[in-house]
Design a protein around this motif. Structure first.
Motif, PDB file in Angstrom:
ATOM      1  N   ASN A 103       0.821  -1.215   0.000  1.00 29.68           N
ATOM      2  CA  ASN A 103       0.000   0.000   0.000  1.00 29.68           C
ATOM      3  C   ASN A 103       0.854   1.264   0.000  1.00 29.68           C
ATOM      4  O   ASN A 103       0.571   2.244   0.689  1.00 29.68           O
ATOM      5  N   CYS A 104       1.942   1.262  -0.766  1.00 28.34           N
ATOM      6  CA  CYS A 104       2.871   2.390  -0.741  1.00 28.34           C
ATOM      7  C   CYS A 104       2.305   3.617  -1.433  1.00 28.34           C
ATOM      8  O   CYS A 104       2.869   4.705  -1.337  1.00 28.34           O
ATOM      9  N   SER A 105       1.174   3.468  -2.128  1.00 30.74           N
ATOM     10  CA  SER A 105       0.579   4.645  -2.771  1.00 30.74           C
ATOM     11  C   SER A 105       0.113   5.671  -1.751  1.00 30.74           C
ATOM     12  O   SER A 105      -0.122   6.832  -2.090  1.00 30.74           O
ATOM     13  N   LEU A 106      -0.036   5.258  -0.468  1.00 28.89           N
ATOM     14  CA  LEU A 106      -0.455   6.199   0.572  1.00 28.89           C
ATOM     15  C   LEU A 106       0.702   7.058   1.064  1.00 28.89           C
ATOM     16  O   LEU A 106       0.485   8.003   1.826  1.00 28.89           O
ATOM     17  N   LEU A 107       1.909   6.732   0.675  1.00 28.20           N
ATOM     18  CA  LEU A 107       3.074   7.494   1.124  1.00 28.20           C
ATOM     19  C   LEU A 107       3.441   8.563   0.110  1.00 28.20           C
ATOM     20  O   LEU A 107       3.331   8.345  -1.093  1.00 28.20           O
ATOM     21  N   THR A 108       3.866   9.697   0.596  1.00 30.90           N
ATOM     22  CA  THR A 108       4.354  10.769  -0.269  1.00 30.90           C
ATOM     23  C   THR A 108       5.582  11.379   0.374  1.00 30.90           C
ATOM     24  O   THR A 108       5.792  11.286   1.575  1.00 30.90           O
ATOM     25  N   LYS A 109       6.369  12.040  -0.417  1.00 33.55           N
ATOM     26  CA  LYS A 109       7.549  12.711   0.136  1.00 33.55           C
ATOM     27  C   LYS A 109       7.149  13.876   1.020  1.00 33.55           C
ATOM     28  O   LYS A 109       7.881  14.278   1.914  1.00 33.55           O
ATOM     29  N   THR A 110       5.986  14.436   0.782  1.00 32.55           N
ATOM     30  CA  THR A 110       5.526  15.531   1.637  1.00 32.55           C
ATOM     31  C   THR A 110       5.341  15.051   3.063  1.00 32.55           C
ATOM     32  O   THR A 110       5.753  15.708   4.028  1.00 32.55           O
ATOM     33  N   LYS A 111       4.702  13.858   3.216  1.00 34.00           N
ATOM     34  CA  LYS A 111       4.533  13.303   4.556  1.00 34.00           C
ATOM     35  C   LYS A 111       5.884  12.961   5.161  1.00 34.00           C
ATOM     36  O   LYS A 111       6.145  13.183   6.334  1.00 34.00           O
ATOM     37  N   TYR A 112       6.778  12.424   4.340  1.00 34.91           N
ATOM     38  CA  TYR A 112       8.101  12.094   4.858  1.00 34.91           C
ATOM     39  C   TYR A 112       8.800  13.351   5.370  1.00 34.91           C
ATOM     40  O   TYR A 112       9.371  13.360   6.447  1.00 34.91           O
ATOM     41  N   THR A 113       8.749  14.452   4.586  1.00 34.80           N
ATOM     42  CA  THR A 113       9.397  15.694   4.993  1.00 34.80           C
ATOM     43  C   THR A 113       8.810  16.208   6.294  1.00 34.80           C
ATOM     44  O   THR A 113       9.522  16.712   7.170  1.00 34.80           O
ATOM     45  N   HIS A 114       7.495  16.076   6.477  1.00 33.79           N
ATOM     46  CA  HIS A 114       6.845  16.593   7.684  1.00 33.79           C
ATOM     47  C   HIS A 114       7.350  15.851   8.915  1.00 33.79           C
ATOM     48  O   HIS A 114       7.690  16.466   9.929  1.00 33.79           O
ATOM     49  N   TYR A 115       7.406  14.524   8.829  1.00 32.97           N
ATOM     50  CA  TYR A 115       7.770  13.743  10.007  1.00 32.97           C
ATOM     51  C   TYR A 115       9.280  13.724  10.238  1.00 32.97           C
ATOM     52  O   TYR A 115       9.767  13.850  11.349  1.00 32.97           O
ATOM     53  N   TYR A 116      10.028  13.538   9.131  1.00 32.00           N
ATOM     54  CA  TYR A 116      11.462  13.345   9.289  1.00 32.00           C
ATOM     55  C   TYR A 116      12.249  14.640   9.186  1.00 32.00           C
ATOM     56  O   TYR A 116      13.362  14.737   9.670  1.00 32.00           O
ATOM     57  N   GLY A 117      11.702  15.656   8.515  1.00 33.38           N
ATOM     58  CA  GLY A 117      12.436  16.903   8.363  1.00 33.38           C
ATOM     59  C   GLY A 117      12.442  17.720   9.627  1.00 33.38           C
ATOM     60  O   GLY A 117      13.467  18.218  10.072  1.00 33.38           O
ATOM     61  N   LYS A 118      11.286  17.861  10.322  1.00 37.98           N
ATOM     62  CA  LYS A 118      11.202  18.731  11.495  1.00 37.98           C
ATOM     63  C   LYS A 118      11.318  17.962  12.794  1.00 37.98           C
ATOM     64  O   LYS A 118      11.807  18.480  13.784  1.00 37.98           O
ATOM     65  N   GLN A 119      10.834  16.733  12.816  1.00 41.04           N
ATOM     66  CA  GLN A 119      10.792  15.975  14.067  1.00 41.04           C
ATOM     67  C   GLN A 119      11.393  14.598  13.850  1.00 41.04           C
ATOM     68  O   GLN A 119      10.693  13.610  13.747  1.00 41.04           O
ATOM     69  N   LYS A 120      12.724  14.580  13.746  1.00 36.49           N
ATOM     70  CA  LYS A 120      13.379  13.329  13.381  1.00 36.49           C
ATOM     71  C   LYS A 120      13.297  12.282  14.478  1.00 36.49           C
ATOM     72  O   LYS A 120      13.439  11.110  14.227  1.00 36.49           O
ATOM     73  N   THR A 121      13.080  12.708  15.736  1.00 42.99           N
ATOM     74  CA  THR A 121      13.030  11.741  16.830  1.00 42.99           C
ATOM     75  C   THR A 121      11.610  11.340  17.193  1.00 42.99           C
ATOM     76  O   THR A 121      11.403  10.517  18.071  1.00 42.99           O
ATOM     77  N   LYS A 122      10.623  11.940  16.524  1.00 41.34           N
ATOM     78  CA  LYS A 122       9.237  11.629  16.838  1.00 41.34           C
ATOM     79  C   LYS A 122       8.853  10.260  16.287  1.00 41.34           C
ATOM     80  O   LYS A 122       9.140   9.941  15.150  1.00 41.34           O
ATOM     81  N   ARG A 123       8.227   9.437  17.091  1.00 37.19           N
ATOM     82  CA  ARG A 123       7.792   8.124  16.633  1.00 37.19           C
ATOM     83  C   ARG A 123       6.510   8.269  15.838  1.00 37.19           C
ATOM     84  O   ARG A 123       5.616   9.024  16.198  1.00 37.19           O
ATOM     85  N   ILE A 124       6.440   7.557  14.757  1.00 31.57           N
ATOM     86  CA  ILE A 124       5.238   7.597  13.929  1.00 31.57           C
ATOM     87  C   ILE A 124       4.693   6.185  13.828  1.00 31.57           C
ATOM     88  O   ILE A 124       5.388   5.186  14.042  1.00 31.57           O
ATOM     89  N   SER A 125       3.444   6.132  13.462  1.00 28.63           N
ATOM     90  CA  SER A 125       2.800   4.817  13.381  1.00 28.63           C
ATOM     91  C   SER A 125       3.322   4.058  12.177  1.00 28.63           C
ATOM     92  O   SER A 125       3.780   4.631  11.204  1.00 28.63           O
ATOM     93  N   LEU A 126       3.225   2.734  12.276  1.00 26.85           N
ATOM     94  CA  LEU A 126       3.673   1.912  11.171  1.00 26.85           C
ATOM     95  C   LEU A 126       2.808   2.154   9.948  1.00 26.85           C
ATOM     96  O   LEU A 126       1.585   2.171  10.049  1.00 26.85           O
ATOM     97  N   PRO A 127       3.427   2.331   8.751  1.00 24.12           N
ATOM     98  CA  PRO A 127       2.608   2.448   7.544  1.00 24.12           C
ATOM     99  C   PRO A 127       1.981   1.103   7.222  1.00 24.12           C
ATOM    100  O   PRO A 127       2.445   0.052   7.672  1.00 24.12           O
ATOM    101  N   LEU A 128       0.925   1.171   6.442  1.00 21.64           N
ATOM    102  CA  LEU A 128       0.272  -0.066   6.042  1.00 21.64           C
ATOM    103  C   LEU A 128       1.257  -0.918   5.280  1.00 21.64           C
ATOM    104  O   LEU A 128       1.906  -0.474   4.351  1.00 21.64           O
TER     105      LEU A 128
END
Length: 835
Positions: free
Chosen positions: A600-625
């Protein structure tokens, strides 16, 4: 030129880096250095308008310093007092040679300062006019370099290269940095190659109109042209040549030509010479005629009789300093093969037997100038050279042999290969690297296959391995590039789409190595992907290590990466590679993804990656589908910034080498390459197509794309250096607009500054002020050199192109770019601060 499978874009920096070779230093080409000078020199005198006086009279001034079109002048009468020195621009100042004012009945009177020092200023004037040393009139008409003095349509006379007593008129059809394409007068409308001739403007056979008759030379067309028209037609052309031409070159330009020394050759002497018909061979030749104290004719030997259909060999005009002739036995002493004359009987040529057979004597070595071996040409160095067979073409060339003052050059990019050509180190037909680019002329260069598709040799290796291994333990199945899967933050989706659908089957190591090579070439920053693959212990644990390479910003990188060796390890290896690169685990896989990806990788985008990993690299995120996460590798990436990275980068030698290799016409950004070795973050070169954190984006937006330089600017962060533009193949808009391909910001274009604003006079700038100013310009990578060499404001205003090249060690491209900036500073200084 090869179609879509070949790259037409040639970059000298990359070429030198790939081959691990050096360019011939720019100062080795004396004729190119001279072509960039205006001809005006310190000590010359001229007449300049004294604008401080009401009636604006003229007065004599002496040139103290030159810098392009800017001159530092001192009025006659101030002697050693430099306080009244002033700058002027040749292009918009009223400058004339000595004697011009009296000839045109213009008033002459010194400025008030000179009148205060000398009550008898009329005597000072007469003494200055009597001393002479005037600047030539044609040099004061504008800031022209030597090559610029030959505009298109300009008329000249060209001495015959075979018969020195003959000359003929010609017109300039093209001028490439002082290299002139001349069309012989009277050949208009004719297409034969003999009607044109390429010469450098310093060629001793080039003369002003009227030279032939003034020196009692015959005004006759060359022998190769005489059959193209009747004798009556040539006579009409001759009358036209004798008429004075308004666009003729000024004779003053030719006054400084060196005087030829008398020779001591006599008719019948034998020697060795470079064959003009085949400049890759040295052969025996004979002095056939002594034409004058300066000139003699040499003819290539031929032992074939007329019955065999061969006439006498070609002749060449020589003088005492001619570069293509050598004493007998020169080839033997220098280990150079000598081609025997046509018709020579015997396997090995022997000079003693040949002289005895001909009943002649060899020219003594005293007839030849003493050779000097002090030059900068070394074997394997690169340069640009004219093709002697097609003089309109300039090629990438390699120095293959050096013997005294002569070098052998191998030309690249030829349709039909030629042997190495022999030339002299002072030849007017060789040029430094990037000379063609600086003058907007096409360079013939070697072509290479694109890096985005496997070449034929590697594909052949894969096919051979498939046949050899069959379906055994070490045979890898097909590895598919599933273009629709999420490409992650490192890989460019558009470049992934250009990859082949699959690689293999074949030997595991070969197939997987090819897959990884293509992934690296599809990255935003290939060096970063190579680093990620190298540092993953799980990938290294698979067994056999293979060396992979990457290129980025003109640098080459190399690392050892572990690759699966057996078929049962392939699927897990592909999955771990994808996880390491934070893309969909099915991006490369032994199976094809047709529609919906199981992850289900179609739900992932680089925008979401930038939001989570660019500003909050230590923040835990939920597992992707799909059950996989990038959290572990992301955390490692954040902590890795403070650790010492493995040394796998092939760095350039030093900063000046990095800067010098920038071609002319390209933005200077070589210095920023050093940051790659100290920071794992994505650099600004691909900021338009890579994820960044919001802080970096906002900071870059807060700075104008073209800052207005001032003496005391705020020192920019190292990341905010000018971006280096790289020419890349155009891609389909569908990829650049895709959610996985970030769009380029419009602010990325650099606007050309039309005006330079300075808040204070550069004369008062300190070393720190100059360094800070340079850092605000597109020459920022050179700021360190200014600081190290302690260049203050006064020294900055005195810099010229030769000074920049010699003292700073810059090549032609970066030196010209820096001098353009310095010229703007001087012009602004002269307009706003010089009084």
């Amino acid at each position: 030129k090869g179609g879509s499978e070949l790259e037409s874009d040639f970059n000298w920096d990359e070429y030198l880096e790939e081959n691990g070779v050096l360019a011939v230093p720019h100062h080795a080409f004396k004729h190119v250095d001279r072509s960039l000078q205006t001809g005006l020199a310190p000590g010359m005198s001229l007449e300049v308008c004294v604008r401080s006086e009401p009636d604006q009279p003229y007065w004599v001034a002496t040139i103290i310093t030159t810098c392009g079109q800017l001159l530092l002048l001192r009025y006659e009468g101030y002697h050693d007092d430099r306080r009244a020195d002033f700058w002027c621009d040749i292009r918009n100042s009223d400058l004339h040679p000595l004697g011009w004012s009296r000839q045109h009945r213009q008033p002459m009177r010194p400025p008030e300062g000179v009148r205060e020092k000398h009550a008898d200023w009329e005597a000072v004037l007469e003494e200055a006019l009597a001393q002479g040393g005037s600047a030539p009139a044609h040099l004061l008409e504008g800031a022209q370099t030597g090559g610029d003095l030959f505009p298109l349509g300009c008329c000249v006379e060209l001495q015959d290269s075979v018969d020195p007593g003959v000359a003929w008129g010609a017109q300039v059809e093209d001028n490439i940095g002082g290299r002139l394409c001349l069309r012989y007068t009277g050949t208009e409308g004719l297409t034969q190659s003999q009607t044109r001739r390429w010469v450098f403007y310093l060629d001793p056979l080039l003369h002003p109109p009227g030279w032939a008759e003034e020196n009692r030379f015959s005004l006759t067309p060359p022998a190769v042209l005489r059959g193209l028209r009747s004798q009556t037609e040539w006579e009409e052309v001759r009358k036209n040549i004798r008429q004075p031409k308004e666009e003729a070159i000024n004779e003053d330009f030719f006054k400084d030509r060196p005087v030829l020394s008398p020779h001591c050759f006599s008719e019948g002497m034998k020697l060795e010479a470079v064959d003009p018909a085949a400049p890759f061979n040295t052969s025996p030749a004979t002095v056939t005629k002594v034409l004058s104290d300066q000139y003699f004719r040499v003819q290539m030997d031929s032992l074939q009789g007329d019955s065999e259909g061969a006439g006498p060999g070609l002749s060449l005009l020589c003088h005492y300093g001619s570069t293509g002739i050598f004493p007998a036995q020169w080839s033997l002493k220098n280990g150079v093969p000598l081609s025997p004359p046509p018709g020579y009987q015997g396997q090995n040529f022997d000079w003693a037997d040949y002289l005895k057979q001909c009943g002649a004597e060899g020219a003594p070595e005293s007839c030849f100038p003493v050779g000097q071996s002090d030059h900068d040409f070394v074997e394997s160095m690169r340069l640009e050279a004219v093709n002697p067979v097609s003089p309109e073409q300039v090629h990438v060339a390699t120095v293959t042999r050096v013997r005294g003052q002569h070098i052998w050059l191998h030309l690249e990019g030829l349709k039909q290969p030629l042997p190495d050509i022999i030339t002299h180190v002072d030849s007017l037909d060789i040029f430094p690297v990037s000379w063609c680019e600086s003058n907007g002329y096409p360079l013939q260069h070697p072509y290479k296959p694109r890096a985005t598709a496997p070449d034929a040799a590697r594909q052949q290796d894969l096919n051979q391995s498939e046949n050899a291994q069959g379906n055994g333990k070490y045979s890898c199945p097909k590895i598919y590039f599933n273009h629709r899967c999420f490409s992650g933050p490192y890989l460019n989706k558009g470049r992934i789409a250009e990859l082949p659908q699959s690689i293999g089957p074949g030997n595991c190591v070969l197939v997987l190595k090819e897959v990884l090579t293509l992934l690296i070439s599809s990255a935003y920053k290939p060096s970063q992907v190579l680093r990620e693959l190298q540092q993953d212990p799980e990938l290294r644990g698979h067994g056999q290590g293979e060396t992979l390479k990457a290129k980025y910003k003109g640098k080459s990188y190399r690392a050892t990466v572990g690759i699966a060796r057996t078929a049962d390890q392939v699927a897990e290896f592909c999955r771990k590679t994808c996880v390491r690169l934070e893309c969909c685990p099915n991006l490369i896989a032994p199976h094809m993804v047709l529609e919906d990806c199981s992850e289900n990788c179609s739900l992932l985008t680089k925008t979401k990656y930038t939001h989570y990993y660019g500003k909050q690299k230590t923040k835990r995120i939920s597992l992707p589908l799909g059950g996989y996460t990038n959290l572990e590798s992301s955390t490692k990436q954040g902590s890795r910034r403070k650790k010492k990275k493995p040394l796998f980068v092939l760095k350039k030698k030093h900063l000046s080498t990095s800067v010098d290799s920038t071609p002319a016409g390209s933005p200077l950004a070589s210095g920023e390459e050093e940051d790659l070795d100290e920071d794992y973050s994505l650099s600004e070169e691909d900021s338009g197509s890579e994820p960044q954190d919001d802080y970096e984006v906002s900071e870059r937006k807060s700075q104008p794309p073209s800052p207005s330089p001032c003496p005391t600017p705020i020192e920019p962060r190292p990341r905010d250096r000018p971006r280096r533009q790289r020419r890349k193949p155009a891609r389909s808009p569908s990829y650049s607009d895709d959610e996985n391909g970030p769009t380029l910001p419009k602010s990325g274009r650099v606007e050309v500054q039309e005006k330079l604003h300075l808040d204070s006079s550069p004369l008062g700038w300190s070393i720190t002020d100059v360094t800070r100013f340079i850092r605000t310009t597109d020459c920022a990578p050179l700021a360190r050199i200014f600081r190290d060499q302690e260049i203050d404001g006064q020294a900055l205003l005195l810099l010229s192109l030769p000074t920049v090249q010699e003292c700073m060690g810059l090549k032609l491209g970066p030196a010209i770019k820096l001098c353009h900036l310095i010229e703007r500073v001087k012009l602004t200084f002269y307009q706003h601060f010089a009084s």
